[in-house]
Design an enzyme around this catalytic site. Structure first.
Site, mmCIF file in Angstrom:
data_model
loop_
_atom_site.group_PDB
_atom_site.id
_atom_site.type_symbol
_atom_site.label_atom_id
_atom_site.label_comp_id
_atom_site.label_asym_id
_atom_site.label_seq_id
_atom_site.Cartn_x
_atom_site.Cartn_y
_atom_site.Cartn_z
ATOM 1 N N HIS A 25 1.931 0.288 -13.143
ATOM 2 C CA HIS A 25 2.728 -0.907 -13.448
ATOM 3 C C HIS A 25 4.216 -0.535 -13.430
ATOM 4 C CE1 HIS A 25 3.552 -4.842 -15.112
ATOM 5 N NE2 HIS A 25 4.411 -4.248 -15.924
ATOM 6 N N GLY A 52 0.772 -1.250 0.000
ATOM 7 C CA GLY A 52 0.000 0.000 0.000
ATOM 8 C C GLY A 52 0.798 1.292 0.000
ATOM 9 N N ILE A 83 -7.040 -9.924 -11.608
ATOM 10 C CA ILE A 83 -7.396 -9.368 -12.911
ATOM 11 C C ILE A 83 -8.908 -9.187 -12.935
ATOM 12 C CG2 ILE A 83 -7.378 -9.780 -15.402
ATOM 13 C CD1 ILE A 83 -4.791 -11.380 -14.957
ATOM 14 N N LEU A 84 -9.349 -7.953 -13.069
ATOM 15 C CA LEU A 84 -10.786 -7.669 -13.055
ATOM 16 C C LEU A 84 -11.444 -8.283 -14.287
ATOM 17 C CD1 LEU A 84 -10.490 -3.982 -11.829
ATOM 18 C CD2 LEU A 84 -11.451 -5.905 -10.522
ATOM 19 N N ASN A 135 -4.407 1.838 -13.577
ATOM 20 C CA ASN A 135 -3.478 0.961 -12.865
ATOM 21 C C ASN A 135 -2.069 1.516 -12.965
ATOM 22 O OD1 ASN A 135 -2.481 -1.470 -11.593
ATOM 23 N ND2 ASN A 135 -1.828 -2.184 -13.613
ATOM 24 N N ASN A 174 1.672 3.044 -2.589
ATOM 25 C CA ASN A 174 1.012 3.977 -3.525
ATOM 26 C C ASN A 174 -0.249 4.559 -2.890
ATOM 27 O OD1 ASN A 174 2.251 4.277 -6.369
ATOM 28 N ND2 ASN A 174 2.521 2.107 -5.905
HETATM 29 C C1 GRF Z 1 3.912 -1.397 -7.297
HETATM 30 O O1 GRF Z 1 5.217 -1.633 -7.728
HETATM 31 C C2 GRF Z 1 2.959 -1.314 -8.470
HETATM 32 O O2 GRF Z 1 3.533 -0.767 -9.602
HETATM 33 C C3 GRF Z 1 2.631 -2.763 -8.717
HETATM 34 O O3 GRF Z 1 2.552 -3.324 -7.425
HETATM 35 C C4 GRF Z 1 3.363 -2.571 -6.521
HETATM 36 C C5 GRF Z 1 2.476 -2.137 -5.393
HETATM 37 O O4 GRF Z 1 3.182 -1.488 -4.387
HETATM 38 N N1 GRF Z 1 1.445 -2.905 -9.506
HETATM 39 P P1 GRF Z 1 2.422 -0.801 -3.185
HETATM 40 O O5 GRF Z 1 1.478 -1.850 -2.617
HETATM 41 O O6 GRF Z 1 1.668 0.380 -3.708
HETATM 42 O O7 GRF Z 1 3.477 -0.412 -2.202
#
Ligand code: GRF
Length: 188
Positions: free
Chosen positions: A111, A18, A94-95, A109, A20
């Site tokens: 990535h 989490g 995957i939704l 999303n 992000n």
């Molecule tokens: C991130 O590297 C994102 O790009 C990928 O999963 C990871 C999630 O990290 N899809 P966090 O849970 O937000 O720390």
């Protein structure tokens, strides 16, 4: 007051750490933010990121079992809370095409690679193995094909000789945090 009400409402879907989500919440509290985080959904009860929702008093829900149930409850909550945008942030499911068809708001999303390069998992070790000179992150719309929707924003960094998957992931993660906010500002 006017500005507060006009902020876009975001739902964040997570499965793990989490970071992000944490960064989106942090930004959403600044005056200049165009959005607020209204809802957090996790498909894992042990997702560490849930604590950021809890400590910030953001409504959070866990649907751990079937994806179909997760999606059914998500559709209801999105409608009830008048959500404008869904952000996937480390959401490891995957939704379904059905969900994406029914949901009438953008789903985006983040990535950890420069798409269309390195779709899927383990992007950093694959980038190093393939001797790529650069890597980075991509924020994109979600469609029915994995990591393939229209790109909103990308950020790029150089891969150094001394890099390993861990060092690279740390540097890319910093970029991810910036990219997600910029991408949201771009589409709002
Ligand atoms: C991130 O590297 C994102 O790009 C990928 O999963 C990871 C999630 O990290 N899809 P966090 O849970 O937000 O720390």
């Amino acid at each position: 007051m006017e500005r507060l009400n006009s902020k876009k409402k975001i739902a964040v879907f997570i499965s793990g750490r989490g970071s992000n989500l944490k960064n989106l919440i942090r930004h959403s509290k600044t005056k200049r933010s165009l959005f607020k985080i209204t809802l957090v959904l996790s498909n894992k009860s042990n997702a560490k990121g849930l604590r950021f929702a809890k400590t910030n008093k953001i409504k959070n829900y866990i649907y751990e079992r079937k994806l179909a149930l997760f999606e059914k409850e998500a559709l209801k909550l999105i409608k009830k809370n008048k959500i404008n945008i869904i952000c996937l942030a480390g959401f490891m499911r995957i939704l379904s095409p059905m969900f994406l068809k029914k949901i009438k708001i953008p789903v985006i999303n983040i990535h950890p690679s420069l798409l269309p390069r390195l779709k899927g998992l383990d992007t950093h070790s694959r980038a190093i193995k393939a001797k790529h000179k650069y890597t980075g992150c991509t924020v994109h719309y979600v469609n029915n094909d994995l990591d393939s929707g229209e790109i909103i924003i990308q950020k790029k960094i150089k891969i150094f000789k001394r890099d390993n998957p861990q060092s690279l992931s740390l540097r890319v993660l910093k970029l991810e945090h910036e990219a997600y906010i910029e991408a949201l500002e771009k589409i709002i």
